[in-house]
Design an enzyme around this catalytic site. Structure first.
Site, short mmCIF file in Angstrom:
data_model
loop_
_atom_site.label_atom_id
_atom_site.label_comp_id
_atom_site.label_asym_id
_atom_site.label_seq_id
_atom_site.Cartn_x
_atom_site.Cartn_y
_atom_site.Cartn_z
CE1 TYR A 61 -3.79 2.21 0.22
CE2 TYR A 61 -2.84 3.08 2.26
CZ TYR A 61 -3.77 3.10 1.05
OH TYR A 61 -4.69 4.29 1.22
CE LYS A 65 -3.51 5.76 -2.32
NZ LYS A 65 -4.49 5.91 -3.01
CD GLN A 78 6.75 11.30 -20.27
OE1 GLN A 78 7.07 10.97 -19.36
NE2 GLN A 78 6.44 10.56 -21.34
CB THR A 91 -11.08 9.56 7.12
OG1 THR A 91 -9.92 10.28 6.45
CG2 THR A 91 -12.36 10.07 6.82
#
Ligand code: UDP
Length: 228
Positions: A61, A65, A78, A91
């Site tokens: 993870y 990320k 690019q 959260t």
């Protein structure tokens, strides 16, 4: 599901970026405080480069990320993709799955059943919990801004997991006892966002206290248990 987690983080970002270019629209990456790993500084600013173990059970993870953020950068450089990146800290709130394994859902569901509360480690590790409504407000502020680098979103008020357990027991009026279990590998000891940048972009900061947010979340889980 570590392989799926890693590939979803990277390939999901890739597909979202390609789709955004195809339709000429902005694309927002919901990144994570996990990019900071087990941080050596507190609170964490966006400029902190993190302390991630790239070869362990959380790496799928954390590194997934991080790679996704890099891909967002590359697409902007690019191909001029119109990017936004928010780094979301812990959260919680109504809508969580009761069995998602996270600490707030675990503690509340254990308390509502008067089952033992499972604190991992000594419970002195900290997290900073942001209520979902505050998170959404902040995401909209960043999305509607022109700021194209990562922005922390979270509630800087830090609690230990023991304090959280006690608060949940108090709010639910539960007879649950606190029990201690092994700390998962690479579990960060502390986590607290520096939200100065988000505020400079126009977010007022979090409005909902942990007490009020937990009350709402307990209400939600109670209704879910009662099949309402
Ligand atoms: N945790 C805990 N009991 C639980 C679930 C989690 O003590 O039943 C701890 C976990 O070890 C971590 C913290 O609570 O230190 C937050 O865990 P969570 O998985 O919710 O979020 P993250 O570790 O990704 O911040």
């Amino acid at each position: 599901m570590p392989i799926e987690t890693n590939l979803t983080s990277v390939l999901g970002a890739y597909h979202a970026l390609e789709l955004a270019l195809e339709h000429n629209c902005p694309v927002l990456q919901t990144s994570t405080s996990e990019v900071y790993g087990d941080p050596e500084v507190s609170p964490q600013k966006e400029t902190y480069r993190g302390s991630v173990n790239c070869f362990g059970p959380r790496a799928c993870y954390d590194e997934g990320k991080r790679a996704a953020e890099a891909l967002f950068y590359d697409y902007q450089q690019q191909k001029n993709a119109n990017i936004r990146i928010v780094r979301i800290f812990n959260t919680y709130g109504p809508g969580m799955l009761p069995n998602d394994g996270r600490v707030v859902s675990n503690f509340i569901n254990q308390a509502l059943r008067n089952e033992p509360i499972t604190v991992y480690g000594d419970g002195l590790q900290t997290r900073s919990f942001c209520y979902v409504d505050d998170l959404i407000d902040a995401i909209l502020v960043v999305y509607n801004s022109e700021y194209k680098k990562p922005v922390n979103i979270g509630n800087p008020t830090e609690f230990t997991m023991l304090e959280l357990a006690e608060k949940v027991i108090e709010i639910t009026g539960s007879s649950s006892e606190i029990t201690f279990h092994p700390l998962p590998t690479d579990d960060p000891l502390q986590r607290r966002p520096d939200i100065t940048l988000a505020k400079s972009i126009g977010w007022d900061g979090p409005r909902i206290s942990l007490g009020k947010g937990l009350e709402n979340t307990v209400y939600y889980f109670r209704e879910l248990m009662n099949g309402v």
